[in-house]
Design a protein around this motif. Structure first.
Motif, mmCIF file in Angstrom:
data_model
loop_
_atom_site.group_PDB
_atom_site.id
_atom_site.type_symbol
_atom_site.label_atom_id
_atom_site.label_comp_id
_atom_site.label_asym_id
_atom_site.label_seq_id
_atom_site.Cartn_x
_atom_site.Cartn_y
_atom_site.Cartn_z
ATOM 1 N N GLU A 85 37.600 39.494 50.058
ATOM 2 C CA GLU A 85 37.166 40.671 49.305
ATOM 3 C C GLU A 85 38.342 41.315 48.572
ATOM 4 O OE1 GLU A 85 34.942 44.966 49.990
ATOM 5 O OE2 GLU A 85 35.164 43.585 51.670
ATOM 6 N N ALA A 86 39.470 41.445 49.237
ATOM 7 C CA ALA A 86 40.658 42.012 48.598
ATOM 8 C C ALA A 86 41.116 41.133 47.436
ATOM 9 C CB ALA A 86 41.788 42.161 49.614
ATOM 10 N N ALA A 87 41.079 39.825 47.617
ATOM 11 C CA ALA A 87 41.472 38.910 46.545
ATOM 12 C C ALA A 87 40.533 39.021 45.356
ATOM 13 C CB ALA A 87 41.500 37.477 47.064
ATOM 14 N N GLU A 88 39.249 39.162 45.614
ATOM 15 C CA GLU A 88 38.287 39.287 44.517
ATOM 16 C C GLU A 88 38.495 40.586 43.738
ATOM 17 O OE1 GLU A 88 35.533 38.543 41.752
ATOM 18 O OE2 GLU A 88 36.362 37.132 43.198
ATOM 19 N N HIS A 89 38.738 41.689 44.438
ATOM 20 C CA HIS A 89 39.013 42.961 43.743
ATOM 21 C C HIS A 89 40.271 42.834 42.888
ATOM 22 C CE1 HIS A 89 35.790 45.229 45.453
ATOM 23 N NE2 HIS A 89 36.264 45.200 46.693
ATOM 24 N N ALA A 90 41.307 42.231 43.450
ATOM 25 C CA ALA A 90 42.565 42.066 42.704
ATOM 26 C C ALA A 90 42.367 41.144 41.505
ATOM 27 C CB ALA A 90 43.654 41.522 43.624
ATOM 28 N N ARG A 91 41.583 40.087 41.676
ATOM 29 C CA ARG A 91 41.326 39.151 40.588
ATOM 30 C C ARG A 91 40.584 39.832 39.442
ATOM 31 N NH1 ARG A 91 38.564 35.645 43.491
ATOM 32 N NH2 ARG A 91 40.465 34.890 44.464
ATOM 33 N N ARG A 92 39.583 40.655 39.787
ATOM 34 C CA ARG A 92 38.835 41.376 38.744
ATOM 35 C C ARG A 92 39.726 42.386 38.031
ATOM 36 N NH1 ARG A 92 34.016 43.580 41.953
ATOM 37 N NH2 ARG A 92 33.817 44.899 40.138
ATOM 38 N N ALA A 93 40.577 43.079 38.782
ATOM 39 C CA ALA A 93 41.505 44.033 38.155
ATOM 40 C C ALA A 93 42.472 43.295 37.239
ATOM 41 C CB ALA A 93 42.265 44.795 39.233
ATOM 42 N N ASP A 94 42.949 42.155 37.683
ATOM 43 C CA ASP A 94 43.863 41.348 36.873
ATOM 44 C C ASP A 94 43.202 40.938 35.557
ATOM 45 O OD1 ASP A 94 46.233 39.960 36.310
ATOM 46 O OD2 ASP A 94 45.446 38.118 37.199
ATOM 47 N N ARG A 95 41.936 40.503 35.623
ATOM 48 C CA ARG A 95 41.220 40.113 34.414
ATOM 49 C C ARG A 95 41.056 41.293 33.450
ATOM 50 N NH1 ARG A 95 36.394 38.254 36.889
ATOM 51 N NH2 ARG A 95 37.304 37.091 38.577
ATOM 52 N N LEU A 96 40.775 42.467 34.006
ATOM 53 C CA LEU A 96 40.625 43.649 33.146
ATOM 54 C C LEU A 96 41.927 43.994 32.452
ATOM 55 C CD1 LEU A 96 38.344 45.911 35.367
ATOM 56 C CD2 LEU A 96 37.741 44.852 33.186
ATOM 57 N N TRP A 97 43.035 43.963 33.181
ATOM 58 C CA TRP A 97 44.328 44.275 32.571
ATOM 59 C C TRP A 97 44.719 43.221 31.546
ATOM 60 C CZ3 TRP A 97 45.707 45.966 37.979
ATOM 61 C CH2 TRP A 97 45.718 47.371 38.070
ATOM 62 N N ARG A 98 44.445 41.959 31.834
ATOM 63 C CA ARG A 98 44.772 40.909 30.871
ATOM 64 C C ARG A 98 43.892 41.012 29.629
ATOM 65 N NH1 ARG A 98 47.400 35.885 33.233
ATOM 66 N NH2 ARG A 98 48.115 36.601 35.257
ATOM 67 N N GLY A 99 42.661 41.483 29.798
ATOM 68 C CA GLY A 99 41.756 41.644 28.664
ATOM 69 C C GLY A 99 42.214 42.759 27.715
ATOM 70 N N GLN A 100 42.963 43.712 28.213
ATOM 71 C CA GLN A 100 43.458 44.812 27.386
ATOM 72 C C GLN A 100 44.660 44.396 26.565
ATOM 73 O OE1 GLN A 100 42.121 47.823 26.866
ATOM 74 N NE2 GLN A 100 40.403 47.163 28.151
ATOM 75 N N ALA A 101 45.341 43.359 26.989
ATOM 76 C CA ALA A 101 46.584 42.942 26.312
ATOM 77 C C ALA A 101 46.328 42.256 24.992
ATOM 78 C CB ALA A 101 47.382 42.024 27.213
#
Length: 101
Positions: A85-101
């Protein structure tokens, strides 16, 4: 006969105990290995998300919420399910931050 009965009983109990240990020890080791592996993967995802957060040009509130949740779950420890669950939350946050770049 009465003198050998306690020896046979003790030997039988020792044999049964050794059988339980022989059966359960590999399961305990496999469970511990799965837990450690899951938490290692979760920490790697959290670290990757932290790098993306630091590199992001703008703030993304949803990603920050997901990242905080992942860190909170990681701080609480737990089993493999919590690590996933922690990995999935981190993965989704990572995708959101990468999408902003």
């Amino acid at each position: 006969m009465a003198q050998t009965l306690p020896i046979w009983l003790a030997g039988g109990l020792l044999l049964v105990g050794a059988g339980f240990v022989t059966t359960l020890l590999p399961r305990w080791r496999a469970r511990d290995h799965a837990r450690r592996t899951a938490w290692s993967a979760a920490r790697a995802e959290i670290d990757s998300a932290a790098v993306s957060r630091d590199a992001a040009a703008t703030r993304v509130p949803e990603a920050e919420r997901l990242f905080a949740r992942a860190e909170l779950i990681a701080a609480g420890r737990g089993g493999p399910a919590a690590a996933r669950e922690a990995a999935e939350h981190a993965r989704r946050a990572d995708r959101l931050w990468r999408g902003q770049a």
